[in-house]
Design a protein around this motif. Structure first.
Motif, PDB file in Angstrom:
ATOM      1  N   ARG A   1       8.354   2.020  -8.049  1.00 49.53           N
ATOM      2  CA  ARG A   1       7.206   1.229  -7.607  1.00 49.53           C
ATOM      3  C   ARG A   1       7.263  -0.182  -8.199  1.00 49.53           C
ATOM      4  O   ARG A   1       7.028  -1.166  -7.509  1.00 49.53           O
ATOM      5  CB  ARG A   1       5.912   1.930  -8.035  1.00 49.53           C
ATOM      6  CG  ARG A   1       4.655   1.312  -7.482  1.00 49.53           C
ATOM      7  CD  ARG A   1       3.408   2.054  -7.917  1.00 49.53           C
ATOM      8  NE  ARG A   1       3.590   3.495  -7.889  1.00 49.53           N
ATOM      9  CZ  ARG A   1       3.062   4.325  -8.789  1.00 49.53           C
ATOM     10  NH1 ARG A   1       2.318   3.872  -9.775  1.00 49.53           N
ATOM     11  NH2 ARG A   1       3.271   5.622  -8.704  1.00 49.53           N
TER      12      ARG A   1
ATOM     13  N   TYR B   1      -3.812  -6.474 -13.237  1.00 49.66           N
ATOM     14  CA  TYR B   1      -3.694  -5.018 -13.200  1.00 49.66           C
ATOM     15  C   TYR B   1      -4.235  -4.481 -11.883  1.00 49.66           C
ATOM     16  O   TYR B   1      -5.311  -4.873 -11.435  1.00 49.66           O
ATOM     17  CB  TYR B   1      -4.451  -4.375 -14.374  1.00 49.66           C
ATOM     18  CG  TYR B   1      -4.248  -2.892 -14.459  1.00 49.66           C
ATOM     19  CD1 TYR B   1      -3.027  -2.356 -14.863  1.00 49.66           C
ATOM     20  CD2 TYR B   1      -5.268  -2.018 -14.096  1.00 49.66           C
ATOM     21  CE1 TYR B   1      -2.831  -0.985 -14.925  1.00 49.66           C
ATOM     22  CE2 TYR B   1      -5.078  -0.642 -14.153  1.00 49.66           C
ATOM     23  CZ  TYR B   1      -3.855  -0.136 -14.563  1.00 49.66           C
ATOM     24  OH  TYR B   1      -3.652   1.221 -14.611  1.00 49.66           O
ATOM     25  N   HIS B   2      -3.466  -3.578 -11.275  1.00 49.14           N
ATOM     26  CA  HIS B   2      -3.905  -2.890 -10.067  1.00 49.14           C
ATOM     27  C   HIS B   2      -4.115  -1.426 -10.426  1.00 49.14           C
ATOM     28  O   HIS B   2      -3.159  -0.705 -10.738  1.00 49.14           O
ATOM     29  CB  HIS B   2      -2.862  -3.025  -8.955  1.00 49.14           C
ATOM     30  CG  HIS B   2      -3.388  -2.645  -7.621  1.00 49.14           C
ATOM     31  ND1 HIS B   2      -3.495  -1.332  -7.217  1.00 49.14           N
ATOM     32  CD2 HIS B   2      -3.867  -3.411  -6.603  1.00 49.14           C
ATOM     33  CE1 HIS B   2      -3.994  -1.307  -6.000  1.00 49.14           C
ATOM     34  NE2 HIS B   2      -4.240  -2.547  -5.602  1.00 49.14           N
ATOM     35  N   GLU B   3      -5.365  -1.001 -10.406  1.00 52.80           N
ATOM     36  CA  GLU B   3      -5.719   0.325 -10.897  1.00 52.80           C
ATOM     37  C   GLU B   3      -5.111   1.446 -10.067  1.00 52.80           C
ATOM     38  O   GLU B   3      -4.529   2.391 -10.605  1.00 52.80           O
ATOM     39  CB  GLU B   3      -7.244   0.473 -10.949  1.00 52.80           C
ATOM     40  CG  GLU B   3      -7.691   1.689 -11.711  1.00 52.80           C
ATOM     41  CD  GLU B   3      -9.187   1.685 -11.956  1.00 52.80           C
ATOM     42  OE1 GLU B   3      -9.774   2.758 -11.847  1.00 52.80           O
ATOM     43  OE2 GLU B   3      -9.747   0.614 -12.256  1.00 52.80           O
ATOM     44  N   THR B   4      -5.211   1.367  -8.762  1.00 53.64           N
ATOM     45  CA  THR B   4      -4.731   2.448  -7.895  1.00 53.64           C
ATOM     46  C   THR B   4      -3.229   2.647  -8.040  1.00 53.64           C
ATOM     47  O   THR B   4      -2.745   3.771  -8.158  1.00 53.64           O
ATOM     48  CB  THR B   4      -5.078   2.153  -6.418  1.00 53.64           C
ATOM     49  OG1 THR B   4      -6.482   1.938  -6.319  1.00 53.64           O
ATOM     50  CG2 THR B   4      -4.669   3.306  -5.522  1.00 53.64           C
ATOM     51  N   LEU B   5      -2.466   1.547  -8.015  1.00 61.84           N
ATOM     52  CA  LEU B   5      -1.013   1.648  -8.105  1.00 61.84           C
ATOM     53  C   LEU B   5      -0.499   1.654  -9.545  1.00 61.84           C
ATOM     54  O   LEU B   5       0.702   1.793  -9.770  1.00 61.84           O
ATOM     55  CB  LEU B   5      -0.352   0.502  -7.338  1.00 61.84           C
ATOM     56  CG  LEU B   5      -0.535   0.538  -5.821  1.00 61.84           C
ATOM     57  CD1 LEU B   5       0.120  -0.664  -5.165  1.00 61.84           C
ATOM     58  CD2 LEU B   5       0.036   1.822  -5.244  1.00 61.84           C
ATOM     59  N   GLU B   6      -1.412   1.478 -10.493  1.00 57.25           N
ATOM     60  CA  GLU B   6      -1.042   1.427 -11.908  1.00 57.25           C
ATOM     61  C   GLU B   6       0.078   0.416 -12.157  1.00 57.25           C
ATOM     62  O   GLU B   6       1.072   0.709 -12.813  1.00 57.25           O
ATOM     63  CB  GLU B   6      -0.631   2.819 -12.412  1.00 57.25           C
ATOM     64  CG  GLU B   6      -1.747   3.821 -12.339  1.00 57.25           C
ATOM     65  CD  GLU B   6      -1.329   5.202 -12.794  1.00 57.25           C
ATOM     66  OE1 GLU B   6      -0.122   5.526 -12.736  1.00 57.25           O
ATOM     67  OE2 GLU B   6      -2.221   5.965 -13.215  1.00 57.25           O
TER      68      GLU B   6
ATOM     69  N   ASN C   1       0.816  -1.217   0.000  1.00 54.25           N
ATOM     70  CA  ASN C   1       0.000   0.000   0.000  1.00 54.25           C
ATOM     71  C   ASN C   1       0.847   1.263   0.000  1.00 54.25           C
ATOM     72  O   ASN C   1       0.425   2.300  -0.505  1.00 54.25           O
ATOM     73  CB  ASN C   1      -0.964  -0.004   1.185  1.00 54.25           C
ATOM     74  CG  ASN C   1      -2.057  -1.037   1.010  1.00 54.25           C
ATOM     75  OD1 ASN C   1      -2.477  -1.323  -0.104  1.00 54.25           O
ATOM     76  ND2 ASN C   1      -2.495  -1.622   2.112  1.00 54.25           N
TER      77      ASN C   1
ATOM     78  N   LYS D   1       6.905   5.663 -10.692  1.00 55.97           N
ATOM     79  CA  LYS D   1       6.490   4.433 -11.384  1.00 55.97           C
ATOM     80  C   LYS D   1       7.615   3.386 -11.443  1.00 55.97           C
ATOM     81  O   LYS D   1       7.405   2.224 -11.105  1.00 55.97           O
ATOM     82  CB  LYS D   1       6.005   4.791 -12.795  1.00 55.97           C
ATOM     83  CG  LYS D   1       5.584   3.628 -13.642  1.00 55.97           C
ATOM     84  CD  LYS D   1       4.236   3.130 -13.257  1.00 55.97           C
ATOM     85  CE  LYS D   1       3.738   2.139 -14.302  1.00 55.97           C
ATOM     86  NZ  LYS D   1       2.606   1.403 -13.866  1.00 55.97           N
TER      87      LYS D   1
ATOM     88  N   ILE E   1       2.388   3.485  -3.388  1.00 55.44           N
ATOM     89  CA  ILE E   1       1.727   4.597  -4.067  1.00 55.44           C
ATOM     90  C   ILE E   1       2.573   5.870  -4.010  1.00 55.44           C
ATOM     91  O   ILE E   1       2.495   6.731  -4.875  1.00 55.44           O
ATOM     92  CB  ILE E   1       0.308   4.857  -3.480  1.00 55.44           C
ATOM     93  CG1 ILE E   1      -0.486   5.811  -4.363  1.00 55.44           C
ATOM     94  CG2 ILE E   1       0.382   5.377  -2.055  1.00 55.44           C
ATOM     95  CD1 ILE E   1      -0.980   5.211  -5.627  1.00 55.44           C
ATOM     96  N   ASN E   2       3.431   5.975  -3.001  1.00 55.32           N
ATOM     97  CA  ASN E   2       4.245   7.176  -2.808  1.00 55.32           C
ATOM     98  C   ASN E   2       5.500   7.209  -3.686  1.00 55.32           C
ATOM     99  O   ASN E   2       6.231   8.197  -3.659  1.00 55.32           O
ATOM    100  CB  ASN E   2       4.658   7.291  -1.336  1.00 55.32           C
ATOM    101  CG  ASN E   2       3.456   7.363  -0.421  1.00 55.32           C
ATOM    102  OD1 ASN E   2       2.495   8.071  -0.701  1.00 55.32           O
ATOM    103  ND2 ASN E   2       3.483   6.597   0.653  1.00 55.32           N
TER     104      ASN E   2
ATOM    105  N   ASP F   1      -5.799  -7.322  -4.504  1.00 56.53           N
ATOM    106  CA  ASP F   1      -6.832  -6.651  -5.297  1.00 56.53           C
ATOM    107  C   ASP F   1      -6.447  -6.329  -6.734  1.00 56.53           C
ATOM    108  O   ASP F   1      -6.894  -5.332  -7.304  1.00 56.53           O
ATOM    109  CB  ASP F   1      -7.323  -5.367  -4.607  1.00 56.53           C
ATOM    110  CG  ASP F   1      -7.975  -5.660  -3.269  1.00 56.53           C
ATOM    111  OD1 ASP F   1      -8.674  -6.692  -3.171  1.00 56.53           O
ATOM    112  OD2 ASP F   1      -7.768  -4.876  -2.324  1.00 56.53           O
TER     113      ASP F   1
END
Length: 193
Positions: free
Chosen positions: A22, A90-95, A12, A19, A15-16, A81
């Motif tokens: 990440r 694919y994870h939308e929030t973390l792209e 989680n 890309k 996100i910070n 998720d």
């Protein structure tokens, strides 16, 4: 090794990050989490090119080779998720987009390199020689008469030029032998002149 609750917490926090970071940190989390199971997710494809070109190349997904596809799929979809679409997650929030194109590495497992990230965790990356050869094979498929006109050829040559004097990363003897098997040795020999 990390436990599931630690993995979720650190996941989680991704996100910070930028890309590229990440994607690398996510791969490191997977590597640490599955270490005890003997599952070794190896970075291949565009992200390996991005690593070897020092981020001159940019990709938007993570390609992994691993024999733990079912366990990774279970973790991604049931715990983190991700949405599964065909061979991709694919994870939308973390792209974050993940693909596991195969269980078997096309190349040498012995040449896979381990890179330690700033946080002390490791990622596994296909050997530079093998990704160069894969890109050249792709260039020949897409443009048999003029592979040098393709992006794949350009990126293969860039990786070679960046690392040709770094014997800690590139083994010229292995590169030549593997390129002969892949029938791209004429290009490699030209670069080595």
């Amino acid at each position: 090794m990390i436990q599931l609750n630690e993995l979720k917490m650190e996941f989680n926090n991704l996100i910070n990050l930028r890309k590229h970071e990440r994607m690398l940190e996510f791969c490191a989390l997977l590597t640490a989490f599955f270490h005890e199971d003997g599952i070794k997710p190896i970075i291949v494809g565009g992200l390996s090119v991005e690593i070897y070109t020092r981020s001159n190349y940019t990709t938007y997904d993570i390609d992994l080779i691993t024999d733990g596809r079912e366990k990774i799929s279970d973790l991604l979809t049931n715990e983190l998720d991700f949405k599964k679409q065909g061979r991709n997650w694919y994870h939308e929030t973390l792209e974050l987009a993940i693909e596991i194109p195969d269980n078997f590495l096309e190349g040498s497992k012995e040449k896979v390199i381990t890179i330690e990230l700033k946080n002390g965790r490791n990622i596994l990356v296909i050997a530079i020689e093998d990704i160069i050869i894969h890109r050249l094979e792709s260039a020949l498929v897409s443009s048999p008469k003029h592979p040098e006109w393709t992006d794949d050829y350009e990126w293969a040559e860039r990786m070679f030029q960046i690392h040709k004097h770094d014997t800690g990363i590139m083994d010229h003897k292995y590169l030549l032998n593997a390129s002969e098997k892949a029938q791209v040795d004429d290009i490699i020999k030209k670069w080595l002149e």
